[in-house]
Design an enzyme around this catalytic site. Structure first.
Site, PDB file in Angstrom:
ATOM      1  N   ASN A   1      47.168  46.473  41.936  1.00 11.89           N
ATOM      2  CA  ASN A   1      48.342  45.797  41.366  1.00 11.89           C
ATOM      3  C   ASN A   1      48.016  45.471  39.924  1.00 11.89           C
ATOM      4  O   ASN A   1      47.213  44.577  39.655  1.00 11.89           O
ATOM      5  CB  ASN A   1      48.632  44.527  42.175  1.00 11.89           C
ATOM      6  CG  ASN A   1      49.752  43.695  41.572  1.00 11.89           C
ATOM      7  OD1 ASN A   1      50.447  44.135  40.653  1.00 11.89           O
ATOM      8  ND2 ASN A   1      49.929  42.478  42.091  1.00 11.89           N
ATOM      9  N   TRP A   2      48.618  46.221  39.012  1.00 16.03           N
ATOM     10  CA  TRP A   2      48.318  46.005  37.579  1.00 16.03           C
ATOM     11  C   TRP A   2      49.015  44.773  37.024  1.00 16.03           C
ATOM     12  O   TRP A   2      48.757  44.393  35.886  1.00 16.03           O
ATOM     13  CB  TRP A   2      48.730  47.248  36.777  1.00 16.03           C
ATOM     14  CG  TRP A   2      47.714  48.353  36.822  1.00 16.03           C
ATOM     15  CD1 TRP A   2      46.706  48.513  37.745  1.00 16.03           C
ATOM     16  CD2 TRP A   2      47.591  49.448  35.895  1.00 16.03           C
ATOM     17  NE1 TRP A   2      45.974  49.645  37.443  1.00 16.03           N
ATOM     18  CE2 TRP A   2      46.495  50.235  36.320  1.00 16.03           C
ATOM     19  CE3 TRP A   2      48.301  49.836  34.764  1.00 16.03           C
ATOM     20  CZ2 TRP A   2      46.087  51.385  35.637  1.00 16.03           C
ATOM     21  CZ3 TRP A   2      47.906  50.981  34.079  1.00 16.03           C
ATOM     22  CH2 TRP A   2      46.801  51.748  34.514  1.00 16.03           C
ATOM     23  N   LYS A   3      49.935  44.187  37.807  1.00 20.85           N
ATOM     24  CA  LYS A   3      50.679  43.009  37.325  1.00 20.85           C
ATOM     25  C   LYS A   3      51.295  43.319  35.948  1.00 20.85           C
ATOM     26  O   LYS A   3      51.722  44.442  35.716  1.00 20.85           O
ATOM     27  CB  LYS A   3      49.780  41.778  37.327  1.00 20.85           C
ATOM     28  CG  LYS A   3      49.091  41.577  38.696  1.00 20.85           C
ATOM     29  CD  LYS A   3      48.391  40.258  38.840  1.00 20.85           C
ATOM     30  CE  LYS A   3      47.770  40.169  40.246  1.00 20.85           C
ATOM     31  NZ  LYS A   3      47.148  38.882  40.506  1.00 20.85           N
TER      32      LYS A   3
ATOM     33  N   HIS B   1      54.939  38.909  46.393  1.00 25.95           N
ATOM     34  CA  HIS B   1      53.662  38.463  45.812  1.00 25.95           C
ATOM     35  C   HIS B   1      53.772  36.979  45.464  1.00 25.95           C
ATOM     36  O   HIS B   1      54.829  36.507  45.039  1.00 25.95           O
ATOM     37  CB  HIS B   1      53.340  39.296  44.572  1.00 25.95           C
ATOM     38  CG  HIS B   1      51.932  39.098  44.109  1.00 25.95           C
ATOM     39  ND1 HIS B   1      51.548  37.984  43.412  1.00 25.95           N
ATOM     40  CD2 HIS B   1      50.819  39.852  44.271  1.00 25.95           C
ATOM     41  CE1 HIS B   1      50.249  38.061  43.165  1.00 25.95           C
ATOM     42  NE2 HIS B   1      49.784  39.194  43.671  1.00 25.95           N
TER      43      HIS B   1
ATOM     44  N   GLU C   1      52.849  35.404  42.983  1.00 18.98           N
ATOM     45  CA  GLU C   1      53.277  35.151  41.606  1.00 18.98           C
ATOM     46  C   GLU C   1      54.796  35.243  41.478  1.00 18.98           C
ATOM     47  O   GLU C   1      55.407  34.508  40.693  1.00 18.98           O
ATOM     48  CB  GLU C   1      52.555  36.129  40.660  1.00 18.98           C
ATOM     49  CG  GLU C   1      51.079  35.754  40.528  1.00 18.98           C
ATOM     50  CD  GLU C   1      50.142  36.898  40.232  1.00 18.98           C
ATOM     51  OE1 GLU C   1      50.600  37.979  39.842  1.00 18.98           O
ATOM     52  OE2 GLU C   1      48.924  36.696  40.407  1.00 18.98           O
TER      53      GLU C   1
ATOM     54  N   GLU D   1      46.937  37.371  50.812  1.00 22.24           N
ATOM     55  CA  GLU D   1      46.393  36.987  49.518  1.00 22.24           C
ATOM     56  C   GLU D   1      46.406  35.465  49.393  1.00 22.24           C
ATOM     57  O   GLU D   1      47.432  34.879  49.028  1.00 22.24           O
ATOM     58  CB  GLU D   1      47.231  37.587  48.386  1.00 22.24           C
ATOM     59  CG  GLU D   1      47.230  39.105  48.374  1.00 22.24           C
ATOM     60  CD  GLU D   1      47.467  39.666  46.979  1.00 22.24           C
ATOM     61  OE1 GLU D   1      46.707  40.548  46.584  1.00 22.24           O
ATOM     62  OE2 GLU D   1      48.383  39.187  46.285  1.00 22.24           O
TER      63      GLU D   1
ATOM     64  N   GLY E   1      42.664  35.903  41.096  1.00 21.14           N
ATOM     65  CA  GLY E   1      42.273  35.778  39.699  1.00 21.14           C
ATOM     66  C   GLY E   1      41.289  34.656  39.417  1.00 21.14           C
ATOM     67  O   GLY E   1      41.075  34.299  38.259  1.00 21.14           O
TER      68      GLY E   1
ATOM     69  N   SER F   1      40.552  38.439  44.201  1.00 22.00           N
ATOM     70  CA  SER F   1      39.207  38.557  43.625  1.00 22.00           C
ATOM     71  C   SER F   1      38.341  39.595  44.330  1.00 22.00           C
ATOM     72  O   SER F   1      37.123  39.426  44.423  1.00 22.00           O
ATOM     73  CB  SER F   1      38.502  37.184  43.594  1.00 22.00           C
ATOM     74  OG  SER F   1      39.199  36.285  42.741  1.00 22.00           O
TER      75      SER F   1
ATOM     76  N   GLY G   1      43.829  43.178  42.079  1.00 22.58           N
ATOM     77  CA  GLY G   1      44.448  42.912  40.790  1.00 22.58           C
ATOM     78  C   GLY G   1      43.560  43.372  39.653  1.00 22.58           C
ATOM     79  O   GLY G   1      43.499  44.557  39.315  1.00 22.58           O
ATOM     80  N   GLY G   2      42.848  42.434  39.058  1.00 18.53           N
ATOM     81  CA  GLY G   2      42.074  42.700  37.843  1.00 18.53           C
ATOM     82  C   GLY G   2      41.156  43.907  37.941  1.00 18.53           C
ATOM     83  O   GLY G   2      41.060  44.704  36.991  1.00 18.53           O
TER      84      GLY G   2
END
Ligand code: 13P
Length: 247
Positions: A9-11, A93, A95, A163, A169, A207, A228-229
């Site tokens: 997920n590049w967000k 998600h 977010e 999640e 993150g 993470s 994610g990251g």
């Protein structure tokens, strides 16, 4: 046997120049045992799908609207994602639940729209740190699952991602026992509603990185990850794919 799934997920990250990461990823993993999915911002879906054509890398959206079309400025319909080359869409998600007030009912409606367009929905659930501290983790996740997953869902149309909000993150992850508790619970809850509950893929997200992937993938009822990251760079995401292939 459930096929494992490594999803990135590049967000709200990524410009056209970053698509070189997808070419590198596809070249490094020509025939992974696991399914590989990358969900870039909507602006990059069509270009990424073009770069990934003929490779093992599938492309997904990060959200869609619940309606098939209409006067919804700035929104994107599921059929538009599909048309741009997406096969999946992340829904619910944390977010989006936090930033845009998305409710379980809205996520459920979006999942119906995704299914109607032929997209696999990756539906996210997860507790906040305050909810975990209050001992409400399974209650919160059970309610999100019941509310967000449509009655017509199948293992082919739907993936569930656990999640924990406090792990996203932050570099913090639950213990394997904490992940197993939730994933075993998700499997049992799906079993109460869906005949093919055993076939649903259950992803862990929060993470995940190369250094902790193997331990997470050895955990009960973990069928992959939503990353994610660490999905932004081919080297990191590739190491996670390799760990999943080896699990
Ligand atoms: P991080 O891997 O950056 O913690 O993000 C997890 C996530 O929210 C994926 O959807």
């Amino acid at each position: 046997m459930r096929r494992k799934l490594a999803a990135g997920n590049w967000k709200m990250n990524g410009l056209a120049a970053d698509l070189s990461e997808i070419e590198a990823l596809a070249a490094a993993h020509p025939a992974p045992r696991s399914e590989v999915l990358v969900c870039p911002p909507a602006t990059l879906i069509a270009q990424m799908a073009w770069k990934a054509r003929g490779s093992a890398v599938m492309v997904g959206g990060q959200d869609c609207h619940a309606r098939p079309s209409g006067a919804h400025t700035g929104d994107i319909a599921a059929a538009m994602l599909k048309d741009a080359g997406a096969s999946h869409v992340i829904l619910g998600h944390s977010e989006r639940r936090a930033d845009h007030g998305e409710t379980d009912a809205l996520v459920r409606a979006k999942a119906g729209a995704a299914d109607a367009a032929g997209l696999v929905a990756v539906i996210c659930v997860g507790e906040t740190e305050a909810e975990r501290d209050a001992g409400e983790t399974l209650g919160v996740i059970g309610a999100q699952l019941r509310g967000s997953v449509p009655d017509g869902a199948t293992a082919a149309s739907t993936v569930i991602a656990y999640e924990p909000v406090w792990a996203i993150g932050t570099g913090r992850t639950p213990t394997p026992a904490q992940i197993a508790e939730v994933h075993d619970f998700l499997r049992a809850e799906l079993g109460a509603r869906f005949a093919d509950a055993e076939d649903f893929r259950l992803l862990y997200g929060g993470s995940v990185k190369p250094s902790n992937a193997a331990e997470i993938f050895a955990t009960s009822n973990v069928d992959g990850a939503l990353v994610g990251g660490a999905s932004l760079k081919a080297a990191d995401f590739g190491a996670i794919i390799a760990a999943l292939d080896a699990a």
